[in-house]
Design an enzyme around this catalytic site. Structure first.
Site, short mmCIF file in Angstrom:
data_model
loop_
_atom_site.label_atom_id
_atom_site.label_comp_id
_atom_site.label_asym_id
_atom_site.label_seq_id
_atom_site.Cartn_x
_atom_site.Cartn_y
_atom_site.Cartn_z
N HIS A 61 0.93 -1.26 0.20
CA HIS A 61 -0.04 0.16 -0.06
C HIS A 61 0.91 1.19 -0.01
O HIS A 61 0.47 2.33 -0.41
CB HIS A 61 -1.05 0.06 1.21
CG HIS A 61 -2.32 0.84 1.02
ND1 HIS A 61 -2.36 2.00 0.35
CD2 HIS A 61 -3.58 0.49 1.47
CE1 HIS A 61 -3.47 2.50 0.18
NE2 HIS A 61 -4.29 1.46 1.00
N TYR B 183 -14.76 5.87 8.51
CA TYR B 183 -13.80 6.41 7.33
C TYR B 183 -14.41 5.83 6.04
O TYR B 183 -14.41 4.74 5.75
CB TYR B 183 -12.49 5.83 7.69
CG TYR B 183 -11.43 6.03 6.88
CD1 TYR B 183 -10.27 6.85 7.32
CD2 TYR B 183 -11.05 5.70 5.47
CE1 TYR B 183 -9.07 7.12 6.64
CE2 TYR B 183 -10.00 6.12 4.77
CZ TYR B 183 -9.14 6.73 5.47
OH TYR B 183 -7.73 7.23 4.69
#
Length: 779
Positions: A476, A596
């Protein structure tokens, strides 16, 4: 499999008659072709650098300006140097060596070039100014006001012809630093539905104190950084959120992407690897030549450019472990890939005779790997578990056991590879007769596998299963999911359609008669040493296994309805789904939580992500109304909640989000040695519901109306909080939405399957409010 022979350029032996020298012409030929290939790439990169550096101008534009200017001055009999040579001749003897015609040519070239540079500079800055305006984001969906239409025309006019992937980089604006006052106000607004009156009053006091005292001082440093750096967030975000994390990146950070949902183009594992790897390498070739179209948002079929910086480290990149922080190692060039199969590591060259291997030739290499019956060397089979466990033990082991000799050479082959391939010995796919278990198993396999059969540090792993199904696992830190998704869309669209397979499932074409086989990597990992490397591997595997076994994964192909019906409700599909997730979570846990939703900030240079806090007061009001209020009231509150969500999403995309700003303010406070109770509490709040949409970006590559079977499953990620959910979703065509849900078995509060049922029910219940069936019947 026996280790492949290494090509040598020359051999020599010492005899009584002198030195007998033997040249290997084939090796010299390959060296020559390799050199030609390298110089071609250097030239292409240089040319692309020039083209990007002068954009929106172009070398052809310079030629037009020079020819036009020289022609005009010649026929008008004007001194193109504007008297420059006359003035210089007073101090330098130029006129003695340059003829009058030469002076005219040189002067014309200099003045014409200066004019071209000035025009290019003006165009670039006008374009930068235009792209700094984001008012178009706040137009009502499906319509544009006059100001936006004029803006689009001007953007098109100043964008120049045929932009390349990185053409807009220097024209994109910098991410602005929001005012502290606005960030504090929006934070309090987001916190209100999650706190009782006493908690809110206390937090409000901390926030106001921060806004008045410490906040302005920290803000000054952030503004200074925003003027100096390309992006005031991205470097700190990469370092502190990703690279400084000392826990496992498997599950916690890496994410995955799935294959087609309903079809497998071939069941031959080597053939599927052949086509997909060739497609990936062709994508890399386009990337190296900057021939990929600039990524853009579409505004009624008009393109608004996004930042392309994240593409730079897609290939030839590895995350290298360190004691305090990891680093990203990126190579400009890599001509091989690294492959893992049944405990064995291989290095496979992707080029022969100065060209990229064809799909059938790549399949041939993988057939050789699959036919290899060799046993793993001591420690080799579980070696990749080092990348799945904690980072500090891996960093120490790498320094101690892999810094010299054959271990270093083999590790270099893995870390410097273009990407990593895992030939998995299990079979995974969507089974219509057992849809739940088959998809859950497939998702878990892509997320973590056996914990020792993926090299989690590589920029991405291509995973090809025994039955021909495949997928990706991506690291990531170097980029976000839409970048990997762009590559994956290219691979999936190329594989069955453009490349195709023969009737018996092989790649098209013929094997190569003289192709050197894959090279077995050699490791020296003895069991009995003072500091046992195998003990470190076993310890990392134990940590990774515990983490993987705790993942509760559930994947839902939601086909009751899709984007088509949601649009008929005159509601944003993303807003509809986010509100459904809030309703599902409230039913699942009986409470609301900090939520989120990932948004992107790539309208700005080197932008990455921002957070949309989608649990709002308006959404909570709607969810409570769903418990007992009348339909008309529910619809009214739903509309208000959806509009609020869209406003928050627009603010996040246009640089007015709050979470990255608060994160950077917190970092500055730490650098200054200042403690802030407000920032400390804000940054310690857990995200118990973490969500992300995976957009389908290249719609022209997929014709889902004619070929609905070629639909991808999207991708997912692990849970962010120990007692929370991770939800990824992808909207496919008009009638399908895939949800990927993750949580932890160890939490008594969560159950991914239960939450999945609640999501399905919430989606259907919200749709029922609009009574579309009744409206259709009335018509």
């Amino acid at each position: 499999m026996a280790e492949a022979h290494q090509a040598v350029a020359f051999q020599f032996t010492v005899t009584p008659d002198g030195i007998d020298l033997h040249l290997c012409h084939e090796a010299l030929r390959q060296i020559y072709l390799s050199g030609i290939h390298s110089w071609k790439k250097r030239f292409i990169r240089f040319k692309n650098g020039v083209m990007t550096g002068v954009y929106p101008g172009s070398p052809s534009g310079l030629l037009v300006v020079l020819v036009g200017y020289m022609s005009t001055t010649k026929y008008a009999k004007i001194d193109p140097s504007l008297g420059m040579f006359t003035k210089l001749s007073k101090h330098l003897p130029i006129s003695k060596y340059v003829t009058e015609e030469g002076q005219r040519v040189v002067g014309g070239v200099l003045i014409g070039t200066g004019l071209w540079i000035a025009v290019t500079f003006v165009m670039r800055n006008v374009l930068k100014y235009l792209l700094s305006w984001h008012g178009w984001m706040f137009n009502r969906h499906g319509s544009l006001n006059l100001k936006t239409k004029i803006w689009l025309v001007l953007v098109k006019l100043f964008s120049g012809p045929k932009p390349m992937l990185y053409s807009f980089q220097s024209s994109l604006p910098r991410l602005p630093v929001p005012p502290v006052k606005d960030t504090v106000r929006r934070y309090l607004e987001s916190a209100r539905p999650l706190m009782d009156d006493e908690q809110y009053k206390r937090m409000e006091g901390l926030a106001k104190d921060f806004e008045k005292n410490l906040g302005p001082r920290l803000q000054w440093y952030l503004k200074l950084k925003s003027w100096w750096a390309s992006n005031y967030v991205s470097d700190w975000w990469e370092e502190y959120i990703y690279l400084r994390g000392r826990g496992p990146i498997m599950v916690n950070s890496n994410y995955y992407a799935m294959d087609f949902l309903y079809v497998i183009p071939t069941t031959r594992q080597a053939a599927r690897a052949g086509n997909s790897i060739h497609a990936i390498m062709m994508y890399r070739r386009k990337l190296d030549r900057a021939q990929i179209k600039p990524v853009s948002l579409y505004l009624l079929e008009k393109r608004v450019p996004l930042c392309s910086a994240q593409w730079e480290r897609m290939f030839n990149t590895s995350r290298i472990p360190g004691l305090e922080t990891d680093v990203l190692q990126h190579m400009n060039e890599s001509k091989h890939i690294a492959v893992y199969h049944k405990g064995l590591f291989y290095k496979v060259w992707m080029f022969y005779d100065g060209r990229l291997l064809l799909p059938r030739e790549i399949e041939q290499q993988f057939e050789r790997i699959l036919a290899d019956k060799s046993e793993p060397q001591p420690g080799e089979e579980l070696l990749a578990a080092l990348t799945a466990g904690d980072r500090v033990p891996w960093a120490k082991a790498r320094s101690q056991f892999f810094s010299r000799g054959k271990n270093k050479q083999s590790l270099d082959a893995v870390e410097k590879a273009a990407f990593f391939v895992s030939l998995d010995d299990t079979e995974q796919r969507y089974d219509p007769e057992n849809p739940v278990q088959s998809l859950d198993s497939y998702g878990k396999s892509l997320l973590h596998g056996k914990c020792h059969d993926r090299w989690f540090d590589k920029s991405f792993n291509l995973i090809v299963f025994k039955n021909g199904t495949m997928g990706l696992n991506a690291e990531h830190s170097w980029a976000d999911a839409p970048v990997v998704s762009h590559l994956w869309e290219h691979v999936l669209s190329s594989d069955p359609v453009r490349l195709g397979y023969t009737e018996d499932g092989h790649c098209k074409g013929n094997p190569h008669p003289n192709l050197l086989g894959p090279q077995r990597l050699q490791w020296d990992i003895p069991e009995e040493v003072t500091s046992n490397c195998q003990a470190v591997i076993s310890s990392s595997l134990k940590v990774a296994k515990a983490l993987a076994d705790d993942v509760d994964m559930h994947i839902i192909p939601f086909n009751d309805f899709g984007k088509g019906l949601i649009k008929k409700c005159k509601t944003s599909p993303d807003g509809f789904i986010q509100i459904a997730l809030q309703l599902a979570h409230f039913r699942d846990k009986g409470k609301f939580c900090l939520t989120y939703e990932a948004s992107m900030t790539r309208l700005f240079r080197e932008g990455r992500t921002e957070t949309v806090r989608s649990c709002t007061t308006q959404t909570c009001d709607f969810v409570r109304a769903m418990m007992n209020d009348k339909r008309e009231e529910k619809l009214k509150l739903l509309k208000v909640a959806a509009e609020k969500h869209q406003d928050l999403y627009r603010l996040a995309m246009t640089g007015d989000g709050i979470d990255r700003h608060l994160f950077c303010l917190y970092l500055v406070s730490k650098y200054l040695g200042e403690d802030s109770a407000f920032l400390k509490e804000v940054l310690s709040e857990p995200w118990r519901l973490s969500t992300s949409q995976t957009p389908l970006q290249q719609l022209d590559l997929f014709d889902l109306k004619r070929h609905p079977e070629f639909v991808t499953s999207g991708g997912g990620f692990g849970p962010v909080a120990d007692d929370g959910y991770g939800v990824s979703y992808i909207i496919l065509g008009e009638d399908l939405i895939n949800f990927h849900i993750s949580s932890k078995h160890s939490s008594p509060e969560t159950d991914s399957h239960r939450f999945g049922s609640n999501i399905r029910k919430a989606m259907l219940d919200i749709l029922d409010l609009f009574q579309l069936d009744n409206k259709a019947n009335n018509k």
